[in-house]
Design a protein around this motif. Structure first.
Motif, mmCIF file in Angstrom:
data_model
loop_
_atom_site.group_PDB
_atom_site.id
_atom_site.type_symbol
_atom_site.label_atom_id
_atom_site.label_comp_id
_atom_site.label_asym_id
_atom_site.label_seq_id
_atom_site.Cartn_x
_atom_site.Cartn_y
_atom_site.Cartn_z
ATOM 1 N N LEU A 167 0.874 -1.268 -0.028
ATOM 2 C CA LEU A 167 -0.042 0.022 0.007
ATOM 3 C C LEU A 167 0.813 1.135 0.041
ATOM 4 O O LEU A 167 0.570 2.131 -0.624
ATOM 5 N N TRP A 168 1.859 1.341 0.682
ATOM 6 C CA TRP A 168 2.751 2.315 1.043
ATOM 7 C C TRP A 168 3.439 2.527 -0.519
ATOM 8 O O TRP A 168 3.757 3.761 -0.887
ATOM 9 N N ARG A 169 3.939 1.428 -1.053
ATOM 10 C CA ARG A 169 4.376 1.486 -2.464
ATOM 11 C C ARG A 169 3.567 2.377 -3.441
ATOM 12 O O ARG A 169 4.008 3.163 -4.096
ATOM 13 N N THR A 392 8.161 12.108 1.242
ATOM 14 C CA THR A 392 7.571 11.335 2.327
ATOM 15 C C THR A 392 6.528 11.890 2.752
ATOM 16 O O THR A 392 5.474 11.224 3.350
ATOM 17 N N GLN A 393 6.546 13.367 3.243
ATOM 18 C CA GLN A 393 5.576 13.969 3.788
ATOM 19 C C GLN A 393 4.322 13.824 2.882
ATOM 20 O O GLN A 393 3.125 13.704 3.698
ATOM 21 N N ALA A 394 4.339 14.076 1.597
ATOM 22 C CA ALA A 394 3.018 13.848 0.763
ATOM 23 C C ALA A 394 2.721 12.352 0.844
ATOM 24 O O ALA A 394 1.189 12.441 1.033
ATOM 25 N N VAL A 395 3.519 11.389 1.036
ATOM 26 C CA VAL A 395 2.755 10.164 1.063
ATOM 27 C C VAL A 395 2.205 9.873 2.167
ATOM 28 O O VAL A 395 1.089 9.018 2.486
ATOM 29 N N LEU A 396 2.740 10.351 3.467
ATOM 30 C CA LEU A 396 2.474 10.191 4.847
ATOM 31 C C LEU A 396 0.897 10.946 4.885
ATOM 32 O O LEU A 396 -0.119 10.642 5.619
ATOM 33 N N ALA A 397 0.980 12.018 4.259
ATOM 34 C CA ALA A 397 -0.365 12.687 4.217
ATOM 35 C C ALA A 397 -1.572 12.193 3.608
ATOM 36 O O ALA A 397 -2.715 12.055 4.223
ATOM 37 N N ASP A 398 -1.304 11.316 2.760
ATOM 38 C CA ASP A 398 -2.572 10.488 2.052
ATOM 39 C C ASP A 398 -2.516 9.468 2.875
ATOM 40 O O ASP A 398 -3.872 8.863 3.233
ATOM 41 N N PHE A 399 -1.470 8.641 3.695
ATOM 42 C CA PHE A 399 -1.756 7.681 4.472
ATOM 43 C C PHE A 399 -2.610 7.993 5.495
ATOM 44 O O PHE A 399 -3.511 7.302 6.149
ATOM 45 N N LEU A 400 -2.559 9.195 6.108
ATOM 46 C CA LEU A 400 -3.486 9.777 7.267
ATOM 47 C C LEU A 400 -4.768 9.998 6.733
ATOM 48 O O LEU A 400 -5.933 9.431 7.254
ATOM 49 N N SER A 401 -4.734 10.895 5.589
ATOM 50 C CA SER A 401 -6.244 11.210 5.414
ATOM 51 C C SER A 401 -7.064 10.376 4.766
ATOM 52 O O SER A 401 -8.108 10.406 4.628
#
Length: 511
Positions: A167-169, A392-401
């Motif tokens: 999923l992270w990929r 990485t911040q952009a990916v984490l933002a999606d992972f959270l939201s």
């Protein structure tokens, strides 16, 4: 006085135990304490590879004679290094440097070629006050890369095998589409706006902290947040409170800043706030882990929370709240963050990390600031770390939201709760009469109080058996605790826990 001792190493093509080379440990430091000086010097030589894995150390009598030390002083330093896993000893082969260094399970560095100078003296860097205050030789963090899985029962770790890598990929690939290439540009030192907004929404639900995204700054770790707070809020000689026992990394950052660190004891109700007010009434900053103390696991009581906030408001001090292990409570809902209480907005800095919840190399955390500290904190970040990784911040933002983070935490909380029960059962089954383990009600690790052993003897035996355990004394500075070990259960499945528990018991019973 001769300040060089001969310690074997391995020239090219030869067994490292057959030849010796001369390694300077420098002159003994009686102010520091001779045993501590010798321990620090040998440990640093091991960590930076000047004493490679497999090197044979001289006998205690020989080293004592070389440095005009008491033999007992040398023996005590050796015993501490043995207990922590830096040295190993076997009948007939003497005392050697361990092939795998402790805590981080990485191989010891290979020997330096004989044509390269072993040590350069009188460098400007060696006299830097910041490095001296930091205490480089006793750093609790790895000084080289770490890629191995932890050994049982290494504390303070989650299980990276549980992370949804695929999923992270996919989220990562999505950010690299041509329409989103602006993500590859520089990022504000405050952090990506989308991530700050996602963190604000998460904190409102999970920690009861309602704050505008503009008061949140993205950093690499809680340590970085504390370092920047020390730069912004304190100067050399200012007083700060530190929990004792407490998190070693926080203590070192405080010392490195040049502050006067006052150790405040911790009991079953958490930080003893009245002691701190009495011993250091003019403190500029207080470090506290109120939800789950590191490492004892207790919570700061409601009465002491109120007392701490009231005193901070009256004195102007800032409370640095490390939201340590708040996400993993197995038998009740977690306490709300100290930052969520009335009146805390102006006096509490809340710091939390995603690195333990997701995977260590993520290197993303956050800090919630009082309004007056936002601008100076961002300026300090801009001239030091500049900004965390924007992609990485952009990916984490999606992972959270998109809810993936909440699902991941809920899933791992159930798994860790199950492993905590298995760990308790294994301790009850195998460790009777050896160690008294506290109930694993929250977090990723627990404290066990040793019954017939001291910490050095126990950790030495366990390390030889392939078991990692952190001695409780590693976290203490002034206020002593009962001998104990900090033991992690989260990175290990049920079969691994039971097998390691049997090895643990066998190792201690042999003692």
């Amino acid at each position: 006085m001769n300040d060089r001792c001969e310690i074997p190493t391995e020239p090219c093509g030869r067994d490292r135990s057959t030849l010796v080379w001369s390694l300077s440990l420098g002159a003994p430091d009686p102010v520091k304490g001779l045993q501590r000086w010798l321990y620090d010097a040998l440990r640093l030589a091991i960590v930076n590879g000047r004493l490679p894995g497999g090197s044979v150390l001289p006998g205690t009598r020989t080293l004592a004679r070389e440095y005009s030390l008491a033999r007992g002083t040398v023996a005590a330093a050796y015993e501490q290094l043995l207990a922590e896993g830096y040295l190993v000893t076997r009948v007939g082969s003497g005392t050697r440097v361990s092939a795998v260094l402790p805590d981080h399970s990485h191989p010891a560095k290979p020997p330096v070629p004989t044509s390269v100078p072993i040590e350069t003296t009188h460098t400007r860097e060696s006299h830097a006050p910041w490095i001296k205050r930091l205490g480089e030789s006793s750093s609790p963090f790895p000084l080289a890369g770490v890629n191995a899985l932890p050994r049982p029962f290494h504390p303070h770790r989650g299980d990276i095998r549980l992370f949804p890598v695929e999923l992270w990929r996919q989220l990562h690939v999505r950010q690299l589409r041509p329409s989103r290439l602006l993500t590859l540009n520089d990022t504000s030192p405050a952090g990506l706006p989308a991530l700050r907004t996602a963190i604000a929404e998460h904190l409102a639900i999970a920690r009861g902290v309602r704050v505008p995204p503009e008061q949140i700054v993205v950093v690499g770790s809680v340590h970085q947040a504390l370092d920047l707070c020390m730069r912004v809020l304190t100067g050399p000689g200012d007083t700060v409170w530190m929990e004792d026992p407490g998190y070693v990394g926080a203590r070192q950052i405080m010392h490195a800043s040049g502050a006067r660190v006052v150790d405040i004891p911790v009991d079953h109700d958490g930080l003893r706030v009245p002691d701190g007010i009495r011993e250091a009434p003019s403190a500029a900053l207080i470090y506290v882990t109120p939800t789950r103390h590191a490492p004892l696991g207790v919570s700061l009581s409601a009465e002491r929370r109120a007392s701490l906030l009231s005193w901070a408001a009256a004195s102007g001090a800032v409370i640095f709240e490390d939201d340590y292990d708040s996400e993993y409570c197995f038998r009740s809902r977690p306490l709300p963050a100290l930052r969520s209480l009335p009146g805390a907005d102006a006096h509490v800095v809340l710091a939390g990390t995603f690195n333990k919840l997701m995977f260590p190399s993520l290197r993303l955390a956050y800090v919630v600031l009082p309004p007056r500290l936002v601008e100076p904190f961002i300026r300090a970040a801009s001239v030091t770390v500049r900004s965390a990784n924007g992609l990485t911040q952009a990916v984490l933002a999606d992972f959270l939201s998109e809810g993936h983070f909440d699902r991941h935490v809920r899933r791992t909380r159930k798994i860790y709760a199950s492993r905590a029960r298995v760990f308790e059962h294994a301790a009850s089954k195998h460790w009777q009469g050896l160690i008294d383990v506290q109930p694993a009600v929250a977090g990723l690790d627990v404290v066990g109080h040793l019954l017939p052993f001291d910490e050095q003897a126990a950790t030495q035996k366990l390390s030889l058996a392939g078991i990692d355990a952190a001695p409780l004394s590693r976290y203490t500075h002034c206020h002593t605790q009962r001998p104990g070990l900090v033991l992690g259960f989260a990175p290990f499945n049920e079969e691994e826990i039971d097998r390691a528990a049997q090895q643990f018991a066998a190792a201690l019973r042999k003692a």
